[in-house]
Structure formats: structure tokens, C-alpha cells
Design a protein around this motif. Structure first.
Motif, PDB file in Angstrom:
ATOM      1  N   PHE A  56       0.811  -1.210   0.000  1.00  0.00           N
ATOM      2  CA  PHE A  56       0.000   0.000   0.000  1.00  0.00           C
ATOM      3  C   PHE A  56       0.846   1.264   0.000  1.00  0.00           C
ATOM      4  N   GLU A  57       1.976   1.247   0.692  1.00  0.00           N
ATOM      5  CA  GLU A  57       2.853   2.423   0.699  1.00  0.00           C
ATOM      6  C   GLU A  57       3.373   2.713  -0.707  1.00  0.00           C
ATOM      7  N   ILE A  58       3.737   1.665  -1.435  1.00  0.00           N
ATOM      8  CA  ILE A  58       4.230   1.835  -2.807  1.00  0.00           C
ATOM      9  C   ILE A  58       3.111   2.334  -3.717  1.00  0.00           C
ATOM     10  N   LEU A  59       1.921   1.752  -3.589  1.00  0.00           N
ATOM     11  CA  LEU A  59       0.794   2.168  -4.422  1.00  0.00           C
ATOM     12  C   LEU A  59       0.392   3.608  -4.132  1.00  0.00           C
ATOM     13  N   ILE A  60       0.400   3.993  -2.873  1.00  0.00           N
ATOM     14  CA  ILE A  60       0.035   5.367  -2.498  1.00  0.00           C
ATOM     15  C   ILE A  60       1.043   6.358  -3.054  1.00  0.00           C
ATOM     16  N   ARG A  61       2.344   6.028  -2.934  1.00  0.00           N
ATOM     17  CA  ARG A  61       3.354   6.939  -3.478  1.00  0.00           C
ATOM     18  C   ARG A  61       3.229   7.050  -4.991  1.00  0.00           C
ATOM     19  N   ALA A  62       3.021   5.914  -5.657  1.00  0.00           N
ATOM     20  CA  ALA A  62       2.894   5.934  -7.113  1.00  0.00           C
ATOM     21  C   ALA A  62       1.683   6.773  -7.527  1.00  0.00           C
ATOM     22  N   ALA A  63       0.581   6.640  -6.795  1.00  0.00           N
ATOM     23  CA  ALA A  63      -0.638   7.382  -7.135  1.00  0.00           C
ATOM     24  C   ALA A  63      -0.468   8.876  -6.894  1.00  0.00           C
ATOM     25  N   THR A  64       0.101   9.249  -5.755  1.00  0.00           N
ATOM     26  CA  THR A  64       0.236  10.672  -5.429  1.00  0.00           C
ATOM     27  C   THR A  64       1.278  11.365  -6.294  1.00  0.00           C
TER      28      THR A  64
ATOM     29  N   THR B 171       9.342   1.566  -7.117  1.00  0.00           N
ATOM     30  CA  THR B 171      10.141   0.563  -6.408  1.00  0.00           C
ATOM     31  C   THR B 171      11.641   0.793  -6.599  1.00  0.00           C
ATOM     32  N   LYS B 172      12.005   1.466  -7.692  1.00  0.00           N
ATOM     33  CA  LYS B 172      13.414   1.776  -7.918  1.00  0.00           C
ATOM     34  C   LYS B 172      13.865   2.970  -7.071  1.00  0.00           C
ATOM     35  N   VAL B 173      12.952   3.922  -6.874  1.00  0.00           N
ATOM     36  CA  VAL B 173      13.287   5.134  -6.111  1.00  0.00           C
ATOM     37  C   VAL B 173      13.398   4.827  -4.621  1.00  0.00           C
TER      38      VAL B 173
ATOM     39  N   PRO C 263       9.886  -4.226  -1.797  1.00  0.00           N
ATOM     40  CA  PRO C 263       9.736  -5.331  -2.752  1.00  0.00           C
ATOM     41  C   PRO C 263       9.876  -4.831  -4.190  1.00  0.00           C
ATOM     42  N   THR C 264      10.178  -5.740  -5.106  1.00  0.00           N
ATOM     43  CA  THR C 264      10.296  -5.379  -6.515  1.00  0.00           C
ATOM     44  C   THR C 264       8.918  -5.149  -7.116  1.00  0.00           C
ATOM     45  N   SER C 265       8.901  -4.534  -8.287  1.00  0.00           N
ATOM     46  CA  SER C 265       7.625  -4.289  -8.963  1.00  0.00           C
ATOM     47  C   SER C 265       6.939  -5.609  -9.314  1.00  0.00           C
ATOM     48  N   ASN C 266       7.738  -6.637  -9.643  1.00  0.00           N
ATOM     49  CA  ASN C 266       7.154  -7.947  -9.943  1.00  0.00           C
ATOM     50  C   ASN C 266       6.478  -8.548  -8.716  1.00  0.00           C
ATOM     51  N   ASP C 267       7.075  -8.346  -7.547  1.00  0.00           N
ATOM     52  CA  ASP C 267       6.465  -8.826  -6.303  1.00  0.00           C
ATOM     53  C   ASP C 267       5.124  -8.131  -6.061  1.00  0.00           C
ATOM     54  N   ILE C 268       5.110  -6.824  -6.293  1.00  0.00           N
ATOM     55  CA  ILE C 268       3.880  -6.051  -6.071  1.00  0.00           C
ATOM     56  C   ILE C 268       2.783  -6.528  -7.005  1.00  0.00           C
ATOM     57  N   ARG C 269       3.109  -6.668  -8.275  1.00  0.00           N
ATOM     58  CA  ARG C 269       2.098  -7.086  -9.255  1.00  0.00           C
ATOM     59  C   ARG C 269       1.640  -8.526  -9.002  1.00  0.00           C
ATOM     60  N   TYR C 270       2.526  -9.358  -8.537  1.00  0.00           N
ATOM     61  CA  TYR C 270       2.152 -10.739  -8.222  1.00  0.00           C
ATOM     62  C   TYR C 270       1.062 -10.766  -7.152  1.00  0.00           C
ATOM     63  N   HIS C 271       1.221  -9.957  -6.129  1.00  0.00           N
ATOM     64  CA  HIS C 271       0.234  -9.932  -5.048  1.00  0.00           C
ATOM     65  C   HIS C 271      -1.044  -9.207  -5.475  1.00  0.00           C
ATOM     66  N   LEU C 272      -0.926  -8.196  -6.317  1.00  0.00           N
ATOM     67  CA  LEU C 272      -2.123  -7.492  -6.788  1.00  0.00           C
ATOM     68  C   LEU C 272      -2.967  -8.393  -7.678  1.00  0.00           C
ATOM     69  N   ASP C 273      -2.313  -9.292  -8.408  1.00  0.00           N
ATOM     70  CA  ASP C 273      -3.043 -10.206  -9.286  1.00  0.00           C
ATOM     71  C   ASP C 273      -3.949 -11.156  -8.501  1.00  0.00           C
ATOM     72  N   LYS C 274      -3.709 -11.286  -7.208  1.00  0.00           N
ATOM     73  CA  LYS C 274      -4.563 -12.138  -6.386  1.00  0.00           C
ATOM     74  C   LYS C 274      -5.970 -11.538  -6.245  1.00  0.00           C
TER      75      LYS C 274
ATOM     76  N   ASP D 258       3.207   8.275 -10.727  1.00  0.00           N
ATOM     77  CA  ASP D 258       4.377   7.524 -11.189  1.00  0.00           C
ATOM     78  C   ASP D 258       3.983   6.059 -11.390  1.00  0.00           C
ATOM     79  N   SER D 259       4.842   5.301 -12.018  1.00  0.00           N
ATOM     80  CA  SER D 259       4.593   3.872 -12.226  1.00  0.00           C
ATOM     81  C   SER D 259       5.063   3.082 -11.010  1.00  0.00           C
ATOM     82  N   ILE D 260       4.527   1.868 -10.883  1.00  0.00           N
ATOM     83  CA  ILE D 260       4.972   0.989  -9.803  1.00  0.00           C
ATOM     84  C   ILE D 260       6.451   0.654  -9.994  1.00  0.00           C
ATOM     85  N   GLU D 261       6.847   0.434 -11.250  1.00  0.00           N
ATOM     86  CA  GLU D 261       8.234   0.072 -11.546  1.00  0.00           C
ATOM     87  C   GLU D 261       9.204   1.152 -11.066  1.00  0.00           C
TER      88      GLU D 261
END
Length: 250
Positions: free
Chosen positions: A39-47, A56-58, A63-74, A50-53
Motif C-alpha cells: 500500500f505504501e508503494i501504491l500510495i506513493r505511485a498514485a500521489t 520501487t526503484k526510487v 519489494p520489486t515491482s514484480n512482487d507487487i504485481r504478483y500480489h495485486l493479481d490475487k 508515477d509507475s509501480i516500476e
């Protein structure tokens, strides 16, 4: 406390949002990827828009962007996600909006979509006039309170092509009905300017305002544009498919 010190700091706001999302939108996690991280990554990306990718680099030690998307796909059931989001939105409403009559607004939003949709995405691809190089969009509508020039979002709905504009309004108003809000006036954006919506709102006896779409070279709604001074009049909007409706404008 200094008069210049904000009552609600950025960190407190972030923590409150994360706690609210964690409480109402459970995402099964594993390994080092925890709900709070997601949620912290998604909130920062939204505000930051920016992209999730890139987010996660900044950030460090996330976790990596792949980790985030893996869990969101659930969260593949969009209706379930929509229900959880609306529950979260209504879980922390200011007490002030429950007092007196409120100005309620409904917006229709389009997000450009590119590529070939998956079977799960296809029902939610909305076709509309070309914009940003595409005629395909993700569409959603929001209903919110306007209070002291601030916006308090109450509910959101993902739009499918078969959803009529009148049905969208009915659905959103039904979502906020349990809140027992008294509507002073309903404000709609130009996407809702059509015969069925105006007729439906008149039948519900809800005071409303929306921009008129200017059509015609000399007649149509263009004839309503007269000088620079405001004035009030009535107008009959005609539709080959839905008939006509007369309304007051000004």
C-alpha cells in the motif's frame, strides 16, 4: 502547538490511509512483501503519478515491482475489490457531512487503454470518442460530497459498456443511501448530458446542475449562447432514440 504547524502531517496521513486500506482490503502476502509495503508503494505511485516500476526503484528496501504485481493479481474479482474500496471510503467520513443538506457530485472518468485486453479485462474496456490516440478506455464514476470547497469521495464504480448513464447515477446514489445524506443539489459532468438522465432526475425530483454540450451551427444548444450576461430560459432536448425532455437552464 504553533499555529503554523499542520494538524495532520504527511506521515500521519500516510499511516491513516495505509491502516484504512489494510483494514478493508486484505491481500494475502508471503515472503518479505507485506500489505503495508504494497500500500505504501501504491500510495506513493498514485500521489506522484508515477509507475509501480519506477516507484520501487526510487524507494529503498522495498519489494520489486514484480512482487507487487504478483500480489495485486490475487485480487482478480473486480466487483469484490470495488465493494472493499467503497467500504474503506465510507469507513472514515467526517461527521460534518452527515449534518444538513449536502452538495453531491458525480464524475465520469476515462483512462486511456492500449493493447489487447485479457478475458478478465475485456468486460471493462469502454469504447468512446478518440482521445490520447485510442478509442478504448477504463471508465469509472465517482460520487462525492463538496464541503467547504473540499471533496470527500463516497463511492466509486467501474463502468462497463452496457451501463447506461441513468443506471450509473442510480447505482451510485444507492451506494450512499445507507449514509442518510440529504441532497441539496446534485452536480454532474457533461458526460451525463442526455435525455434519459435529465428525464430520470426530474422523475426523482432531485435538483441538479450539469454543463450543456454545445451542438449545432446555429440551432441546437448553440442558440442558448447569447452574449456574456447570464440569463434563465427553458430548452427542449431531442433524441431520435429517447424522445425529448424540457428543462430549465441558465
Amino acid at each position: 502547538m504553533s499555529s503554523r504547524e499542520p494538524v495532520l502531517t504527511d506521515s500521519k496521513t500516510l499511516n491513516e490511509v495505509v491502516n484504512c486500506l489494510t483494514e478493508h482490503i486484505p491481500i494475502p502476502t508471503q515472503g518479505k512483501c507485506e500489505q503495508q509495503n504494497i500500500f505504501e508503494i501504491l500510495i506513493r505511485a498514485a500521489t506522484q503519478r508515477d509507475s509501480i516500476e519506477n516507484t520501487t526503484k526510487v524507494l529503498k528496501n522495498v519489494p520489486t515491482s514484480n512482487d507487487i504485481r504478483y500480489h495485486l493479481d490475487k485480487y482478480s474479482d473486480l466487483k469484490s475489490l470495488e465493494l472493499d474500496l467503497n467500504t474503506a471510503l465510507q469507513s472514515r467520513l467526517p461527521e460534518g457531512i452527515r449534518q444538513g443538506k449536502q452538495k453531491i457530485a458525480i464524475d465520469f472518468n476515462l483512462i486511456p487503454y492500449y493493447g489487447e485486453p485479457s478475458p478478465s479485462e475485456a468486460p471493462y474496456i469502454y469504447r468512446s470518442q478518440a482521445k490520447s490516440g485510442t478509442c478504448s478506455f477504463y471508465a469509472y464514476a465517482t460520487v462525492y460530497v463538496i464541503k467547504k470547497n473540499k471533496r470527500v469521495t463516497l463511492a466509486i464504480k467501474a463502468i462497463q459498456q452496457q451501463n447506461t448513464k441513468a443506471a450509473i447515477i442510480t447505482y451510485l446514489l444507492a451506494l450512499i443511501e445507507p449514509l442518510n445524506l440529504k441532497i441539496e443539489r446534485l452536480y454532474l459532468d457533461r458526460e451525463f448530458f442526455c435525455v434519459p438522465v435529465i428525464r430520470w432526475l426530474q422523475a426523482l425530483d432531485i435538483p441538479f446542475e450539469m454543463p450543456v454540450i454545445v451542438r449545432g451551427k446555429h440551432g441546437g444548444t448553440r442558440q442558448l449562447i447569447r452574449g456574456r450576461r447570464s440569463y434563465k430560459t427553458s430548452y427542449t432536448l431531442n433524441s431520435d432514440k429517447y424522445g425529448s425532455v424540457t428543462f430549465n437552464c441558465g
